[in-house]
Scaffold this active site. Structure first.
Site, PDB file in Angstrom:
ATOM      1  CG  ASP A 142      -0.091  -0.025   2.527  1.00  0.00           C
ATOM      2  OD1 ASP A 142       0.270   1.060   3.018  1.00  0.00           O
ATOM      3  OD2 ASP A 142       0.196  -1.131   3.035  1.00  0.00           O
ATOM      4  CG  ASP A 183       1.812   4.858   5.774  1.00  0.00           C
ATOM      5  OD1 ASP A 183       1.567   3.824   6.406  1.00  0.00           O
ATOM      6  OD2 ASP A 183       2.083   5.934   6.318  1.00  0.00           O
TER       7      ASP A 183
END
Length: 287
Positions: free
Chosen positions: A207, A209
């Site tokens: 991802d 973040d």
């Protein structure tokens, strides 16, 4: 000396296939029980040892992983080269979900973990200026297949188990120069250095973040979906490692296997016998 490749698998990687004479073995340590039994065998004629960092079934949180027991157990099994595989978030647009990063630096923001084998009764200070082994890291880079890999990056180790706030994410990215963020490579890397084991970190990006304006907050369902593809690529990397490294482990030209040569400060007559007994595996070479 004979090479033994150790793998510590993170979220999404709880086992490896294809090992000859594979078996789960229990290793006892003076630092408590490791996260799980360790799966041992040979691959391509090279001895291998695999430990699921969180335990099978994901039992341990990042803060409660028995890091000292894990590294001690690997040392007792003769591991010479230790590869950490872990999930992480990215602070860089070009380091996208699904990519791998071969980490070469760390910023340690953890605070609730025992970070050293040494202490009162036997004080030691090892250098951590270069916390990963360039030779082992290069082998991991070369072993990757079917995935985009970035060579080099700074890993911000946070305590967790919660993900970052938006303010923290922006600070780590914009002011601290971190490239990826995770919860488990510290104190693992520090302990591997104290145990004189070559260490490399393969960070699997799941991802962005929470800093990325187009992605928003971390979505655990998206992370799990990305982990599936990442784990398959990690298995291929692991399967290719024996061919890249070979069965013989020469003395590390970067000094990983001699990290304790000048590290122990406590005078021999002041050393605690009980602590020395616990250090038999990790520091037996110099004690």
């Amino acid at each position: 000396m004979e090479r033994v490749i150790g793998i510590i698998g993170g979220s999404g990687l709880y086992g490896i296939e294809g090992l000859d004479n594979g078996a789960w073995v229990r290793v006892t340590t003076p630092w408590g029980d490791p996260s799980d039994e360790i799966f041992t065998g040979t691959l391509g004629g090279v001895k291998m040892a695999f430990l699921p960092r969180h335990g099978r079934g994901h039992v341990y949180s990042p803060s409660t992983v028995p890091y000292r027991a894990n590294i001690d157990a690997m040392k007792r099994l003769g591991v010479t080269d230790l590869v950490s595989v872990s999930a992480c978030g990215s602070f860089r647009e070009e380091m996208a979900p699904g990519d791998f990063v071969i980490v070469d630096q760390f910023i340690d923001r953890t605070f609730a973990r025992e970070k050293s084998f040494f202490g009162t009764g036997c004080v030691a200070h090892v250098s951590l200026a270069h916390p990963t082994c360039p030779t082992l890291s290069a082998a991991c880079f070369a072993a990757a297949e079917g995935v985009k890999v970035h060579m080099g990056g700074t890993y911000l180790a946070m305590e967790g188990p919660q993900f970052s706030s938006l303010a923290e994410s922006k600070m780590y990215r914009e002011h601290w120069g971190a490239d990826v963020i995770g919860m488990t490579n510290m104190p693992e890397a520090k302990l591997a250095r104290e145990a004189e084991i070559c260490y490399a970190s393969v960070a699997m990006i799941t991802d962005y973040d929470s800093w990325h304006p187009a992605h928003g907050e971390v979505d655990i369902s998206e992370i799990i979906a990305t982990l599936g593809a990442n784990s398959e690529a990690a298995r291929k990397l692991i399967a290719n490692l024996p061919g890249k490294l070979g069965a013989a482990h020469e003395s590390c030209e970067h000094g990983c296997n001699t990290a304790l040569d000048f590290a122990i400060m406590t005078a021999p007559d002041k050393r605690d016998p009980a602590l020395l007994a616990r250090l038999d595996a990790v520091a037996g070479r110099v004690l």
